[in-house]
Design a protein around this motif. Structure first.
Motif, PDB file in Angstrom:
ATOM      1  N   LEU A 270      63.583 165.582  54.577  1.00 54.36           N
ATOM      2  CA  LEU A 270      63.772 165.509  53.379  1.00 54.36           C
ATOM      3  C   LEU A 270      65.116 164.754  53.042  1.00 54.36           C
ATOM      4  O   LEU A 270      66.038 164.979  53.427  1.00 54.36           O
ATOM      5  N   VAL A 271      64.871 163.473  52.308  1.00 49.81           N
ATOM      6  CA  VAL A 271      66.268 162.780  51.909  1.00 49.81           C
ATOM      7  C   VAL A 271      66.373 162.452  50.456  1.00 49.81           C
ATOM      8  O   VAL A 271      65.109 162.036  49.975  1.00 49.81           O
ATOM      9  N   ARG A 272      67.533 162.828  49.844  1.00 49.95           N
ATOM     10  CA  ARG A 272      67.684 162.443  48.536  1.00 49.95           C
ATOM     11  C   ARG A 272      68.756 161.618  48.349  1.00 49.95           C
ATOM     12  O   ARG A 272      69.688 161.717  48.839  1.00 49.95           O
ATOM     13  N   ARG A 273      68.551 160.498  47.628  1.00 52.46           N
ATOM     14  CA  ARG A 273      69.699 159.558  47.189  1.00 52.46           C
ATOM     15  C   ARG A 273      69.765 159.573  45.884  1.00 52.46           C
ATOM     16  O   ARG A 273      68.656 159.005  45.157  1.00 52.46           O
ATOM     17  N   PRO A 274      70.877 159.845  45.307  1.00 55.76           N
ATOM     18  CA  PRO A 274      71.195 159.619  43.672  1.00 55.76           C
ATOM     19  C   PRO A 274      70.782 158.334  43.418  1.00 55.76           C
ATOM     20  O   PRO A 274      71.164 157.348  43.906  1.00 55.76           O
ATOM     21  N   PRO A 275      69.937 158.118  42.203  1.00 54.43           N
ATOM     22  CA  PRO A 275      69.595 156.953  41.747  1.00 54.43           C
ATOM     23  C   PRO A 275      70.757 156.137  41.022  1.00 54.43           C
ATOM     24  O   PRO A 275      70.726 155.817  39.799  1.00 54.43           O
ATOM     25  N   ILE A 276      72.066 155.834  41.676  1.00 54.09           N
ATOM     26  CA  ILE A 276      73.087 155.396  41.166  1.00 54.09           C
ATOM     27  C   ILE A 276      73.614 154.123  41.822  1.00 54.09           C
ATOM     28  O   ILE A 276      73.828 154.389  43.118  1.00 54.09           O
ATOM     29  N   GLU A 277      73.607 152.982  41.479  1.00 52.27           N
ATOM     30  CA  GLU A 277      73.903 151.800  42.055  1.00 52.27           C
ATOM     31  C   GLU A 277      73.426 151.731  43.347  1.00 52.27           C
ATOM     32  O   GLU A 277      74.164 151.330  44.534  1.00 52.27           O
ATOM     33  N   LEU A 278      72.151 151.691  43.492  1.00 48.47           N
ATOM     34  CA  LEU A 278      71.346 151.427  44.630  1.00 48.47           C
ATOM     35  C   LEU A 278      71.371 150.202  45.043  1.00 48.47           C
ATOM     36  O   LEU A 278      70.966 149.117  44.274  1.00 48.47           O
ATOM     37  N   ASN A 279      71.612 149.890  46.360  1.00 59.30           N
ATOM     38  CA  ASN A 279      71.534 148.237  46.851  1.00 59.30           C
ATOM     39  C   ASN A 279      70.204 148.356  47.814  1.00 59.30           C
ATOM     40  O   ASN A 279      69.809 149.096  48.524  1.00 59.30           O
ATOM     41  N   PRO A 280      69.203 147.501  47.072  1.00 53.76           N
ATOM     42  CA  PRO A 280      68.023 147.590  47.659  1.00 53.76           C
ATOM     43  C   PRO A 280      67.634 147.027  49.450  1.00 53.76           C
ATOM     44  O   PRO A 280      67.006 147.694  49.708  1.00 53.76           O
ATOM     45  N   ASP A 281      68.502 146.109  49.556  1.00 53.08           N
ATOM     46  CA  ASP A 281      68.523 145.873  51.039  1.00 53.08           C
ATOM     47  C   ASP A 281      69.270 147.081  52.068  1.00 53.08           C
ATOM     48  O   ASP A 281      68.695 147.485  52.938  1.00 53.08           O
ATOM     49  N   ILE A 282      70.297 147.678  51.577  1.00 58.14           N
ATOM     50  CA  ILE A 282      70.768 148.780  52.351  1.00 58.14           C
ATOM     51  C   ILE A 282      69.637 149.948  52.334  1.00 58.14           C
ATOM     52  O   ILE A 282      69.614 150.852  53.303  1.00 58.14           O
ATOM     53  N   LEU A 283      69.064 150.200  51.232  1.00 59.10           N
ATOM     54  CA  LEU A 283      67.924 151.256  51.022  1.00 59.10           C
ATOM     55  C   LEU A 283      67.009 151.171  51.830  1.00 59.10           C
ATOM     56  O   LEU A 283      66.435 151.751  52.822  1.00 59.10           O
ATOM     57  N   ALA A 284      66.382 149.596  52.076  1.00 58.83           N
ATOM     58  CA  ALA A 284      65.252 149.362  53.117  1.00 58.83           C
ATOM     59  C   ALA A 284      65.588 149.370  54.413  1.00 58.83           C
ATOM     60  O   ALA A 284      64.925 150.125  55.152  1.00 58.83           O
ATOM     61  N   ASP A 285      66.863 149.108  54.733  1.00 61.62           N
ATOM     62  CA  ASP A 285      67.409 149.302  55.898  1.00 61.62           C
ATOM     63  C   ASP A 285      67.363 150.761  56.484  1.00 61.62           C
ATOM     64  O   ASP A 285      66.948 151.316  57.669  1.00 61.62           O
ATOM     65  N   ARG A 286      67.995 151.793  55.558  1.00 63.13           N
ATOM     66  CA  ARG A 286      68.018 153.140  56.034  1.00 63.13           C
ATOM     67  C   ARG A 286      66.728 153.661  56.079  1.00 63.13           C
ATOM     68  O   ARG A 286      66.341 154.459  57.085  1.00 63.13           O
ATOM     69  N   LEU A 287      65.978 153.459  55.108  1.00 54.14           N
ATOM     70  CA  LEU A 287      64.432 153.824  54.853  1.00 54.14           C
ATOM     71  C   LEU A 287      63.700 153.598  56.409  1.00 54.14           C
ATOM     72  O   LEU A 287      63.134 154.461  56.930  1.00 54.14           O
ATOM     73  N   LEU A 288      63.606 152.192  56.636  1.00 54.92           N
ATOM     74  CA  LEU A 288      62.836 151.857  57.840  1.00 54.92           C
ATOM     75  C   LEU A 288      63.450 152.358  59.107  1.00 54.92           C
ATOM     76  O   LEU A 288      62.837 152.789  60.075  1.00 54.92           O
ATOM     77  N   GLY A 289      64.842 152.711  59.090  1.00 54.64           N
ATOM     78  CA  GLY A 289      65.580 153.170  60.396  1.00 54.64           C
ATOM     79  C   GLY A 289      65.109 154.699  60.319  1.00 54.64           C
ATOM     80  O   GLY A 289      64.818 155.093  61.657  1.00 54.64           O
ATOM     81  N   LEU A 290      65.156 155.296  59.296  1.00 56.01           N
ATOM     82  CA  LEU A 290      64.514 156.827  59.369  1.00 56.01           C
ATOM     83  C   LEU A 290      63.206 156.771  59.513  1.00 56.01           C
ATOM     84  O   LEU A 290      62.786 157.991  60.642  1.00 56.01           O
ATOM     85  N   LEU A 291      62.346 156.145  59.373  1.00 61.37           N
ATOM     86  CA  LEU A 291      60.978 156.275  59.851  1.00 61.37           C
ATOM     87  C   LEU A 291      60.815 155.777  61.407  1.00 61.37           C
ATOM     88  O   LEU A 291      60.023 156.608  61.931  1.00 61.37           O
ATOM     89  N   ASP A 292      61.656 154.920  61.721  1.00 60.82           N
ATOM     90  CA  ASP A 292      61.560 154.498  63.241  1.00 60.82           C
ATOM     91  C   ASP A 292      62.178 155.708  64.154  1.00 60.82           C
ATOM     92  O   ASP A 292      61.920 156.180  65.120  1.00 60.82           O
ATOM     93  N   MET A 293      63.243 156.317  63.716  1.00 58.64           N
ATOM     94  CA  MET A 293      63.891 157.489  64.161  1.00 58.64           C
ATOM     95  C   MET A 293      63.178 158.737  64.094  1.00 58.64           C
ATOM     96  O   MET A 293      62.965 159.488  65.219  1.00 58.64           O
ATOM     97  N   THR A 294      62.288 159.109  63.046  1.00 64.22           N
ATOM     98  CA  THR A 294      61.580 160.376  63.018  1.00 64.22           C
ATOM     99  C   THR A 294      60.113 160.020  63.534  1.00 64.22           C
ATOM    100  O   THR A 294      59.566 161.187  63.839  1.00 64.22           O
ATOM    101  N   GLY A 295      59.671 159.133  63.578  1.00 63.67           N
ATOM    102  CA  GLY A 295      58.242 158.641  63.867  1.00 63.67           C
ATOM    103  C   GLY A 295      57.391 159.125  62.882  1.00 63.67           C
ATOM    104  O   GLY A 295      56.306 159.271  63.057  1.00 63.67           O
ATOM    105  N   ALA A 296      57.877 159.108  61.388  1.00 60.19           N
ATOM    106  CA  ALA A 296      57.139 159.756  60.585  1.00 60.19           C
ATOM    107  C   ALA A 296      55.477 158.924  60.454  1.00 60.19           C
ATOM    108  O   ALA A 296      55.814 157.650  60.417  1.00 60.19           O
ATOM    109  N   LYS A 297      54.663 159.589  60.236  1.00 60.67           N
ATOM    110  CA  LYS A 297      53.305 158.932  59.837  1.00 60.67           C
ATOM    111  C   LYS A 297      52.985 158.813  58.408  1.00 60.67           C
ATOM    112  O   LYS A 297      51.959 158.162  57.866  1.00 60.67           O
TER     113      LYS A 297
END
Length: 540
Positions: free
Chosen positions: A362-389
């Motif tokens: 479970l990851v929660r990011r407050p919807p405040i001043e989100l940077n879409p490229d940082i968000l994508a980088d962190r999201l894809l990184g978490l998917l690769d790290m956890t192996g989420a299906k």
């Protein structure tokens, strides 16, 4: 997150060898690092991070065993520069004075640029430097009225140091695309532009690789974060995805149109028999057994229709099936999700699944001043790290809002298409949750939603009134790769199960037909009518 695939390297291109910059993801947008012996210009306005970036590369080179010479011009003294660099984690005091030499050019500038160039070359030769940083070229340039001499200075220093095998990094205060700076920029092998602007009340940092000789950099403006670790580059998602395809001929290879698939790689085929189930029998029945794997599904619905609860059902079903699951939320935190789950029989399941080793991240990011490229980088990184299906995003509207607020109103469609492409490449089955504006909608207008066009599947949830009663209904108007039931179904949210989709006979007599007629909604029928792309369509 680093991106090894799709990045051009010296070995793959045959160009001169490159050295790693040591700056996270900078090598990616450069197309493979800094060409050895290159003249690199780093330009940008005050405060954009030029000095930090250049010295971060310098200390990375020193840690790799290379000798480094750092020269300051009139902007700040050597001692002041060192004091400034001490605040960053990449700074290593033990390297100063030996592997890293920090000196001032001020004593030479009064003698003119030719003399200053000779002194720089002599110091680099004496120190056997393989990387030279000149911080503050504007101060050097100001020492000479003749602009031609400034260009000659860059040429002479860059050429001489290159012959010695040294890479030269020069910072200058200028607007990256200022035409007045272009004559000097022509001498550079690499031109990096740093940007530092205000978007409303928000600071925005970016980096652009304007020029790299002999390489294929990632185009466009990429996001930058500047903090205690120094500079971190977050490649623009669309450029990152395009780079993977542009370095491959597969997109332009005529597709095999024969029905015999025996010679095709099995890992590229979509197995529509393998489903990601919700373990809600009637909903899974509508979907032909569940969602097809490696596809994206948009769950549309107004407030209070149970979208988040549906995402929770999908997540916990994945955990029970032994699949790692990532849940990215922008609204409810863990405590709030648990309160919602404990109203049903899902509380203990959520506690167990989200515990270490439980299968749910479970990851929660407050919807405040989100940077879409940082968000994508962190999201894809978490998917690769956890192996989420499985992935649940609640709500994707926050991502779309972040993309729009980042300055380009035309970008959301490309960004979302790139994100879906990246998820598909990772074989992730994704549930995007999104609110609709109206509690009661008169007709399906999915074409108005940009993600509905890109996503393979759409589940539509709504609250409607019939007489004096409020009813919750759902339908599956789009499922691209599978036959499915497009019948309008009523569902309830109640303990202990949570969401329960009802069979048609369980709804009151005439309820579904009455809802459709009252709101001018198309009557959903159970006959299948495949359209041109394999979807089933709704027939009036």
């Amino acid at each position: 997150m680093n991106y090894p695939d799709g990045v051009l390297t010296a070995e793959s291109t045959g160009r001169m060898p490159s050295d790693a910059t040591g700056v996270p993801n900078l090598d990616v947008i450069l197309g493979g690092g800094l060409p050895r012996g290159a003249l690199v210009l780093v330009v940008g306005p005050p405060g954009s991070g030029k000095t930090t970036l250049a010295n971060q590369m310098a200390f990375a080179a020193a840690h790799a065993g290379r000798r480094v010479l750092i020269l300051t011009a009139l902007s700040e003294s050597a001692s002041k520069l060192i004091a400034h660099l001490r605040s960053f984690r990449f700074f290593d005091e033990s390297l100063i004075g030996d592997t890293v030499q920090v000196l001032s050019l001020q004593q030479f500038l009064s003698h003119g640029l030719p003399t200053t160039a000779d002194e720089i070359i002599a110091m680099a030769k004496q120190g056997r430097s393989s990387l030279v940083v000149l911080d503050g070229f504007r101060g050097v340039r100001g020492a000479e009225v003749d602009a031609q001499l400034a260009r000659q200075f860059l040429h002479d220093v860059g050429t001489s140091l290159s012959i010695m095998g040294a890479t030269t990094i020069i910072t200058s205060e200028a607007e990256p695309r200022d035409a007045n700076f272009f004559p000097e920029a022509t001498t550079a092998d690499v031109l990096l532009g740093l940007y530092y602007d205000l978007g409303g009340v928000r600071q925005q940092r970016g980096i652009e690789v304007i020029k790299v000789r002999g390489a294929a950099p990632l185009p466009g403006l990429h996001s930058v974060a500047l903090g205690a670790n120094g500079v971190i580059v977050y490649p623009r998602l669309e450029a990152r995805i395009n780079a993977v395809h542009e370095t491959s001929d597969s997109d332009w290879t005529p597709q095999d149109t024969e029905y015999d698939t025996s010679n095709r790689p099995s890992e590229t085929m979509l197995d529509i028999s393998d489903r990601a189930a919700f373990e809600l029998p009637e909903l899974d029945g509508l979907l032909g057994g569940g969602l097809t794997r490696s596809t994206s599904t948009l769950v549309l619905g107004s407030l209070g229709t149970g979208k988040t609860l549906l995402g929770m059902h999908f997540s916990l079903a994945g955990v029970r099936a032994g699949e790692p699951v990532l849940y990215l939320g922008f609204r409810e935190n863990y405590r709030q999700l648990l309160l919602k789950a404990e109203a049903f029989d899902l509380g203990e399941q959520l506690r167990a699944a989200s515990a270490p080793g439980g299968g749910l991240t479970l990851v929660r990011r407050p919807p405040i001043e989100l940077n879409p490229d940082i968000l994508a980088d962190r999201l894809l990184g978490l998917l690769d790290m956890t192996g989420a299906k499985r992935l649940v995003v609640d709500s994707v509207a926050e991502i779309e809002r972040a993309v729009r607020q980042n300055g380009d109103m035309q970008r959301p469609a490309n960004y979302m298409a790139a994100l879906v492409e990246a998820l598909e490449a990772r074989r992730v089955t994704t549930l995007f949750i999104k609110e609709t504006a109206n509690v009661v909608t008169a007709e399906l207008a999915l074409s108005a939603d940009l993600l509905a066009v890109v996503a393979e599947n759409v589940i539509w949830m709504q609250q409607v009134t019939l007489g004096s009663q409020l009813h919750r209904v759902l339908s599956v108007p789009k499922m691209r790769y599978s036959a499915h039931d497009v019948t309008l179904r009523e569902f309830v949210i109640a303990p202990p199960a949570g969401i329960r989709v009802m069979q048609p006979f369980e709804s009151g007599n005439g309820v579904l037909a009455g809802i459709a007629a009252q709101h001018n909604t198309p009557t959903f029928v159970s006959t299948q009518a495949p359209d041109g792309d394999g979807s089933s369509i709704v027939q009036p």
